[in-house]
Design an enzyme around this catalytic site. Structure first.
Site, mmCIF file in Angstrom:
data_model
loop_
_atom_site.group_PDB
_atom_site.id
_atom_site.type_symbol
_atom_site.label_atom_id
_atom_site.label_comp_id
_atom_site.label_asym_id
_atom_site.label_seq_id
_atom_site.Cartn_x
_atom_site.Cartn_y
_atom_site.Cartn_z
ATOM 1 N N ASN A 42 0.846 -1.181 0.000
ATOM 2 C CA ASN A 42 0.000 0.000 0.000
ATOM 3 C C ASN A 42 0.890 1.242 0.000
ATOM 4 O O ASN A 42 1.982 1.262 0.559
ATOM 5 C CB ASN A 42 -1.021 0.000 1.146
ATOM 6 C CG ASN A 42 -0.429 -0.098 2.535
ATOM 7 O OD1 ASN A 42 0.585 -0.739 2.765
ATOM 8 N ND2 ASN A 42 -1.092 0.529 3.499
ATOM 9 N N ILE A 43 0.382 2.277 -0.684
ATOM 10 C CA ILE A 43 1.120 3.519 -0.854
ATOM 11 C C ILE A 43 0.156 4.650 -0.532
ATOM 12 O O ILE A 43 -0.839 4.844 -1.229
ATOM 13 C CB ILE A 43 1.644 3.653 -2.291
ATOM 14 C CG1 ILE A 43 2.520 2.447 -2.641
ATOM 15 C CG2 ILE A 43 2.395 4.965 -2.473
ATOM 16 C CD1 ILE A 43 2.801 2.287 -4.123
ATOM 17 N N GLU A 44 0.453 5.386 0.543
ATOM 18 C CA GLU A 44 -0.438 6.455 0.986
ATOM 19 C C GLU A 44 -0.031 7.813 0.407
ATOM 20 O O GLU A 44 1.066 7.977 -0.120
ATOM 21 C CB GLU A 44 -0.449 6.525 2.518
ATOM 22 C CG GLU A 44 -1.066 5.294 3.144
ATOM 23 C CD GLU A 44 -1.123 5.355 4.658
ATOM 24 O OE1 GLU A 44 -1.813 4.509 5.230
ATOM 25 O OE2 GLU A 44 -0.490 6.239 5.282
ATOM 26 N N GLU A 55 -3.082 -4.744 -2.932
ATOM 27 C CA GLU A 55 -3.658 -5.673 -3.887
ATOM 28 C C GLU A 55 -3.723 -5.051 -5.278
ATOM 29 O O GLU A 55 -3.362 -5.669 -6.279
ATOM 30 C CB GLU A 55 -5.073 -6.091 -3.459
ATOM 31 C CG GLU A 55 -5.131 -6.742 -2.100
ATOM 32 C CD GLU A 55 -5.383 -5.750 -0.958
ATOM 33 O OE1 GLU A 55 -4.650 -4.738 -0.839
ATOM 34 O OE2 GLU A 55 -6.305 -6.005 -0.175
ATOM 35 N N CYS A 91 -10.204 -4.627 0.653
ATOM 36 C CA CYS A 91 -11.301 -3.657 0.695
ATOM 37 C C CYS A 91 -12.230 -3.873 -0.502
ATOM 38 O O CYS A 91 -11.936 -4.654 -1.411
ATOM 39 C CB CYS A 91 -10.752 -2.231 0.703
ATOM 40 S SG CYS A 91 -10.115 -1.668 -0.896
ATOM 41 N N CYS A 94 -10.683 -3.099 -4.012
ATOM 42 C CA CYS A 94 -9.779 -4.164 -4.457
ATOM 43 C C CYS A 94 -10.562 -5.392 -4.907
ATOM 44 O O CYS A 94 -10.204 -6.031 -5.902
ATOM 45 C CB CYS A 94 -8.790 -4.524 -3.347
ATOM 46 S SG CYS A 94 -7.557 -3.225 -3.078
#
Length: 138
Positions: A42-44, A55, A91, A94
């Site tokens: 994940n990349i915020e 994902e 989520c 995804c």
């Protein structure tokens, strides 16, 4: 398919996550039909809508390389300060992306806490009545 290898690669991907806001790091390892594995984290972003889940990172990387058929994905996640992992389900966005590329009857979603402790679901069980291209007449 070697589930433990897929899980190991998800744990490796999780360590690459960029999460300065939530401090919740997720890693994914996507198994393609041809046996190749793509990792994702994940990349915020300060603009939360610009964030990307692990994902989708893995799926988008594979699609960029021309892959369109996938067999399974392992997903791991935990808070930075946590000592252990819990089951980390994808989520809704995804799941919808998975529905675009994956057979709901056969695609497996593997949710590990460790290499030995994991649950396996079919996409159809996590996204019943999904919206797909067939709903658009395609």
């Amino acid at each position: 398919m070697n589930i433990q290898e897929l899980i190991r690669q998800a744990f490796t991907a999780q360590k690459k996550a960029y999460t300065p806001y939530s401090n919740f790091q997720v890693g994914a390892a996507l198994l393609c039909e041809d046996g190749e594995i793509y990792g994702g984290c994940n990349i915020e972003n300060a603009s939360y809508g610009a964030c990307n889940c692990a994902e989708r990172t893995a799926i988008f990387r594979a699609v960029y390389d021309g892959k369109r058929k996938f067999r399974a994905i392992a997903i791991v996640g935990k808070a930075v300060e946590s000592e252990s992992f819990d089951y980390c389900a994808p989520c809704g966005i995804c799941r919808q992306v998975m529905a675009e590329f994956c057979d709901p009857e056969t695609f497996e979603i593997i949710l590990p806490r460790t290499e030995e402790d994991y649950k396996v679901y079919k996409l159809k069980d996590l996204l019943p009545l999904s919206f797909t291209g067939s709903d658009l007449g395609k």
